[in-house]
Design a protein around this motif. Sequence first.
Motif, PDB file in Angstrom:
ATOM      1  N   ILE A 100       0.815  -1.211   0.000  1.00  0.00           N
ATOM      2  CA  ILE A 100       0.000   0.000   0.000  1.00  0.00           C
ATOM      3  C   ILE A 100       0.854   1.269   0.000  1.00  0.00           C
ATOM      4  O   ILE A 100       1.906   1.337   0.647  1.00  0.00           O
ATOM      5  CB  ILE A 100      -0.978  -0.017   1.208  1.00  0.00           C
ATOM      6  N   THR A 101       0.386   2.269  -0.760  1.00  0.00           N
ATOM      7  CA  THR A 101       1.066   3.563  -0.817  1.00  0.00           C
ATOM      8  C   THR A 101       0.425   4.511   0.199  1.00  0.00           C
ATOM      9  O   THR A 101      -0.659   4.235   0.724  1.00  0.00           O
ATOM     10  CB  THR A 101       0.948   4.179  -2.214  1.00  0.00           C
ATOM     11  N   GLU A 102       1.073   5.641   0.437  1.00  0.00           N
ATOM     12  CA  GLU A 102       0.502   6.621   1.371  1.00  0.00           C
ATOM     13  C   GLU A 102      -0.823   7.169   0.849  1.00  0.00           C
ATOM     14  O   GLU A 102      -1.752   7.401   1.627  1.00  0.00           O
ATOM     15  CB  GLU A 102       1.499   7.769   1.591  1.00  0.00           C
ATOM     16  N   GLU A 103      -0.914   7.367  -0.444  1.00  0.00           N
ATOM     17  CA  GLU A 103      -2.164   7.866  -1.031  1.00  0.00           C
ATOM     18  C   GLU A 103      -3.287   6.844  -0.854  1.00  0.00           C
ATOM     19  O   GLU A 103      -4.424   7.196  -0.500  1.00  0.00           O
ATOM     20  CB  GLU A 103      -1.954   8.165  -2.518  1.00  0.00           C
ATOM     21  N   GLN A 104      -2.974   5.580  -1.089  1.00  0.00           N
ATOM     22  CA  GLN A 104      -3.971   4.530  -0.915  1.00  0.00           C
ATOM     23  C   GLN A 104      -4.367   4.388   0.552  1.00  0.00           C
ATOM     24  O   GLN A 104      -5.548   4.194   0.880  1.00  0.00           O
ATOM     25  CB  GLN A 104      -3.419   3.203  -1.449  1.00  0.00           C
ATOM     26  N   ARG A 109      -8.208   5.037   5.032  1.00  0.00           N
ATOM     27  CA  ARG A 109      -8.517   5.687   6.315  1.00  0.00           C
ATOM     28  C   ARG A 109      -9.786   6.532   6.218  1.00  0.00           C
ATOM     29  O   ARG A 109     -10.639   6.501   7.119  1.00  0.00           O
ATOM     30  CB  ARG A 109      -7.338   6.563   6.761  1.00  0.00           C
ATOM     31  N   GLU A 110      -9.924   7.269   5.130  1.00  0.00           N
ATOM     32  CA  GLU A 110     -11.112   8.101   4.939  1.00  0.00           C
ATOM     33  C   GLU A 110     -12.380   7.245   4.909  1.00  0.00           C
ATOM     34  O   GLU A 110     -13.404   7.598   5.504  1.00  0.00           O
ATOM     35  CB  GLU A 110     -10.995   8.894   3.639  1.00  0.00           C
ATOM     36  N   THR A 111     -12.314   6.117   4.233  1.00  0.00           N
ATOM     37  CA  THR A 111     -13.455   5.202   4.154  1.00  0.00           C
ATOM     38  C   THR A 111     -13.804   4.655   5.536  1.00  0.00           C
ATOM     39  O   THR A 111     -14.980   4.597   5.916  1.00  0.00           O
ATOM     40  CB  THR A 111     -13.139   4.052   3.186  1.00  0.00           C
ATOM     41  N   LEU A 114     -15.459   7.338   7.662  1.00  0.00           N
ATOM     42  CA  LEU A 114     -16.853   7.524   7.259  1.00  0.00           C
ATOM     43  C   LEU A 114     -17.730   6.391   7.791  1.00  0.00           C
ATOM     44  O   LEU A 114     -18.847   6.625   8.250  1.00  0.00           O
ATOM     45  CB  LEU A 114     -16.958   7.608   5.732  1.00  0.00           C
ATOM     46  N   GLN A 115     -17.212   5.175   7.728  1.00  0.00           N
ATOM     47  CA  GLN A 115     -17.960   4.049   8.283  1.00  0.00           C
ATOM     48  C   GLN A 115     -18.217   4.275   9.773  1.00  0.00           C
ATOM     49  O   GLN A 115     -19.342   4.094  10.254  1.00  0.00           O
ATOM     50  CB  GLN A 115     -17.209   2.729   8.076  1.00  0.00           C
ATOM     51  N   GLU A 116     -17.199   4.663  10.499  1.00  0.00           N
ATOM     52  CA  GLU A 116     -17.342   4.902  11.941  1.00  0.00           C
ATOM     53  C   GLU A 116     -18.351   6.023  12.212  1.00  0.00           C
ATOM     54  O   GLU A 116     -19.148   5.944  13.157  1.00  0.00           O
ATOM     55  CB  GLU A 116     -15.981   5.242  12.544  1.00  0.00           C
ATOM     56  N   ARG A 180     -11.019  -1.143  12.000  1.00  0.00           N
ATOM     57  CA  ARG A 180      -9.981  -0.266  12.555  1.00  0.00           C
ATOM     58  C   ARG A 180      -8.705  -1.067  12.847  1.00  0.00           C
ATOM     59  O   ARG A 180      -7.597  -0.607  12.552  1.00  0.00           O
ATOM     60  CB  ARG A 180     -10.508   0.406  13.820  1.00  0.00           C
ATOM     61  N   ALA A 181      -8.867  -2.266  13.400  1.00  0.00           N
ATOM     62  CA  ALA A 181      -7.699  -3.104  13.697  1.00  0.00           C
ATOM     63  C   ALA A 181      -6.983  -3.523  12.411  1.00  0.00           C
ATOM     64  O   ALA A 181      -5.742  -3.533  12.346  1.00  0.00           O
ATOM     65  CB  ALA A 181      -8.133  -4.338  14.490  1.00  0.00           C
ATOM     66  N   ILE A 182      -7.761  -3.855  11.383  1.00  0.00           N
ATOM     67  CA  ILE A 182      -7.173  -4.227  10.092  1.00  0.00           C
ATOM     68  C   ILE A 182      -6.419  -3.034   9.507  1.00  0.00           C
ATOM     69  O   ILE A 182      -5.276  -3.169   9.046  1.00  0.00           O
ATOM     70  CB  ILE A 182      -8.267  -4.704   9.109  1.00  0.00           C
TER      71      ILE A 182
END
Length: 213
Positions: A100-104, A109-111, A114-116, A180-182
Motif C-alpha cells: 500500500i502507498t501513502e495515497e492509498q 482511512r477516509e473510508t 466515514l464508516q465509523e 480499525r484493527a485491520i
Amino acid sequence: MLEHKTVSLAEQVFDRLEGEILTGKYQRGEILTELRLVSDLGVSRTPVREALRRLEQEHIIEITARGIVILGVTEQDLEDIFAVRMQIEGMASYHAAKNITEEQLSELRETLELQEFYVMKKDPDRIKTMDSRFHQLIYRFCGSTVLFDTLMPLHKKVQKYRRASVENNDRAQQSAREHRAIYEAIAAHDADLAAKHTTAHISNAADHILKKD
C-alpha cells in the motif's frame, strides 16, 4: 429507465439485475420473462439477453423453457462463500500491508472514518456502502488481480445478508472496530497481523450472518 452512460447498456443492465437479485427484490424460485425485464428496464432485448447470459454464467439465474428462474444465493452458497473468504481474504490484507502507498492508505482511512461516523449516526445504508468500500479497497490495493477477481464477486453475493448485519447496531460497531484493527495493521505494514485480523473479521461476520439465516 437506465441511463445511457459510457458504460455499455448491457453492463448497466447486468449491474442492475445482479443487484436486485442479490438484495432480494427477486426471490429464489421466481420466474421472470425477457419481455417483463425489457419493460421494467426500458431497454431493448439485446442488452437484456447479454446481461442474462452473464447472470447465468454466474449461476445467479437459470434460463429454462419456463422462463428465467431466479437462483440467487442459497444457504449452502453462503456457507461456501464465507469458507472461501476465510481462506483467502487474509491474503489480500497481507499483500495490501506490504504494497500500500501513502495515497492509498489515506483513501482507506477516509473510508473507515466515514464508516465509523455512519455507525455513530445509525445509518445502515451508508454503513453498508462504506463497509463494502473498505473491503473493495483492500482487494484493489493488494496488488493481485487474481485475488481481486476472486473476492469481488463473492463479496457482492452476500449483499442481502450484509444489509441485515449492519442494521444490528452492536454488530455494526463491532465490525467497525475490526476494520480499525485491520487498517492499523496495514498502516503499520504488519502483514501477518493484517491477515490475522482480517481472517478473524470474516469469521465473526460469518458467525453473525449464518446464525441469522
